[in-house]
Design a protein around this motif. Structure first.
Motif, short mmCIF file in Angstrom:
data_model
loop_
_atom_site.label_atom_id
_atom_site.label_comp_id
_atom_site.label_asym_id
_atom_site.label_seq_id
_atom_site.Cartn_x
_atom_site.Cartn_y
_atom_site.Cartn_z
N GLU A 154 -10.91 28.14 85.64
CA GLU A 154 -12.03 28.62 85.96
C GLU A 154 -12.97 27.99 87.17
O GLU A 154 -13.96 28.11 86.67
CB GLU A 154 -12.75 29.42 85.03
N HIS A 181 -8.75 33.24 83.04
CA HIS A 181 -9.42 32.91 81.53
C HIS A 181 -9.02 32.34 79.94
O HIS A 181 -9.57 32.32 79.74
CB HIS A 181 -9.95 34.62 81.33
N THR A 182 -7.83 32.78 80.52
CA THR A 182 -6.32 32.74 78.73
C THR A 182 -5.18 32.60 79.63
O THR A 182 -4.95 32.81 80.04
CB THR A 182 -6.46 33.98 78.22
N ALA A 198 -8.95 36.87 86.40
CA ALA A 198 -10.00 37.79 86.72
C ALA A 198 -9.34 39.28 87.07
O ALA A 198 -9.87 40.05 87.97
CB ALA A 198 -10.72 37.37 87.56
N TYR A 222 -9.74 43.89 84.79
CA TYR A 222 -10.57 42.81 85.29
C TYR A 222 -9.90 42.28 84.20
O TYR A 222 -9.84 43.30 82.66
CB TYR A 222 -11.97 42.56 85.60
N HIS A 224 -10.28 39.55 80.45
CA HIS A 224 -10.32 38.30 79.89
C HIS A 224 -9.81 37.35 78.65
O HIS A 224 -9.64 36.46 79.53
CB HIS A 224 -12.57 38.73 79.76
N ASP A 225 -10.12 38.45 77.52
CA ASP A 225 -9.95 36.97 77.02
C ASP A 225 -8.41 37.77 76.26
O ASP A 225 -8.27 39.28 76.21
CB ASP A 225 -10.62 37.07 75.75
N THR A 240 -10.44 44.12 78.48
CA THR A 240 -10.29 44.09 80.21
C THR A 240 -11.80 44.47 80.23
O THR A 240 -12.72 45.59 79.80
CB THR A 240 -9.44 45.46 80.46
N THR A 244 -15.13 43.30 88.45
CA THR A 244 -16.18 41.86 88.40
C THR A 244 -17.24 42.84 87.88
O THR A 244 -17.47 42.93 87.90
CB THR A 244 -15.14 41.32 89.78
N SER A 256 -15.89 48.58 79.28
CA SER A 256 -14.10 47.45 78.60
C SER A 256 -14.07 48.31 78.08
O SER A 256 -13.97 49.34 77.39
CB SER A 256 -15.62 46.43 79.07
N TRP A 284 -16.45 40.22 75.70
CA TRP A 284 -15.81 38.94 76.26
C TRP A 284 -15.29 38.11 75.39
O TRP A 284 -14.47 37.52 75.83
CB TRP A 284 -16.99 38.17 75.68
N ASN A 285 -15.19 38.46 73.97
CA ASN A 285 -13.64 37.52 73.09
C ASN A 285 -13.33 38.54 71.48
O ASN A 285 -13.76 39.12 70.69
CB ASN A 285 -14.93 36.56 72.71
#
Length: 345
Positions: A154, A181-182, A198, A222, A224-225, A240, A244, A256, A284-285
């Motif tokens: 990143e 990101h992953t 992203a 967007y 992310h994890d 998601t 951004t 999200s 986030w996770n």
């Protein structure tokens, strides 16, 4: 007798430890006060956990969170454990670096070949915020061959090694915007890889070469994890948002959602089942209980630096006990949850 479990909740201001002895999650202790806990992982079947603290280092516990020690100093952003050997641990840093421990974090060796890339590759290693250094945000140790490693940068792309880190190849071709990101592999097909960036979700059926968009059914922009849980077929869960993080200053915030795929990332459907259809906080996770793969945990909160008087800046954790079919909140705290994982007490 119910199994004694520990939940580790990493936030932007410390780490909260919860325990569950069969009657629900209860607060146990707070540690690493004031530290930004970016990522964590636990080890299946034992009471070991690792916590990445940016601008500080990798912390470890081998007694279910009762005590912690600084295992690897540095600006650590990611951690992964070899699925075939729980003593082998990898840590990713900023600037770009990858370290390996063969003994549960007691000693470390840097895999320096990762940095030995042509200028055409390293020129892409940057980050939009000062000091503009790229970092290793994701580490994947292959399910099928632990000598096969992938790292996601990143920003900067994806690199893969098939010899334990002695040599690396950049595999970013096909990815429009290389803010990775992953990155994960598939537990059934060794040639199948996935990545969340992203600006898109991609899959490759050529060991990370020739990435292709794979977003059928996703109504967000967007990504992310990502977690991939073994099964036939495997279960893929993806977090998601709309736009951004700068766009999340709007009234609706992150918007999200979690999406699931049961066909190797070819198509997706949104999970609700108790989750808001559009969540103001960012998810986030995602993590999976290593001893019960039907149990998923999701950590939520604000984007870094986006607290305001008009915004609920608290963070939380959601639980699903049926691979994402339904969810319920199990924790609410004063800080954004950046990472959450569960292991044995």
């Amino acid at each position: 007798m119910a199994e004694k479990k520990r939940m580790y909740i990493g936030t932007d201001s410390g780490l909260t430890v919860m325990d569950n002895r069969g009657s629900g999650w209860q607060h146990c202790q707070d540690v690493l006060a004031g530290k930004f806990v970016r990522a964590m992982t636990t080890v299946r079947g034992v009471n070991t956990a690792y916590a990445c603290v940016t601008k500080d280092g990798l912390y470890s516990t081998h007694n279910g969170g009762e005590s912690w020690r600084l295992s690897l100093p540095g600006n650590v952003h990611s951690v992964a454990v070899d699925p075939t050997d729980p003593n082998v641990v990898y840590a990713g840093t900023e600037p770009v670096g990858l370290f390996r421990s063969p003994d549960g974090g007691n000693s470390w060796t840097e895999l320096t070949a990762l940095k030995n890339q042509p200028e055409s590759v390293t020129d892409k290693w940057w980050f939009p915020q000062y000091p503009h250094e790229s970092h290793v945000l994701s580490i994947f140790v292959d399910w099928h061959d632990p000598r096969a490693l992938c790292v996601g940068l990143e920003h900067g792309g994806i690199l893969r090694s098939i010899d334990g880190g002695a040599h690396w190849q950049d595999l970013s071709d096909g990815i429009e915007y290389i803010d990775i990101h992953t990155v994960k592999g598939d537990p059934v097909y060794p040639n199948l890889y996935y990545t969340a960036t992203a600006r898109g979700f991609y899959r490759s059926d050529q060991y990370g070469r020739n990435w292709l968009f794979s977003q059928q059914g996703i109504k967000r922009s967007y990504f992310h994890d990502l977690v991939v849980i073994a099964g036939r077929p495997p279960t893929l869960l993806l977090t998601t948002a709309n736009g951004t993080p700068p766009a999340w200053m709007r009234k609706e915030r992150a918007q999200s959602a979690i999406f699931r795929s049961l066909d190797y990332g070819m198509s997706w459907h949104q999970l609700t089942g108790g989750l808001p259809e559009s969540m103001e906080r960012m998810i986030w996770n995602l993590s999976v209980d290593p001893d019960n793969p039907d149990h998923f945990y999701a950590g939520t909160g604000e984007a870094q630096g986006q607290r305001s008087e008009n915004t609920d800046s608290r963070g939380g954790v959601w639980l699903s006990t049926n691979r994402g079919d339904s969810w319920k909140p199990i924790y609410e705290g004063p800080n954004t949850v950046r990472s959450v994982c569960v292991g044995l007490e």
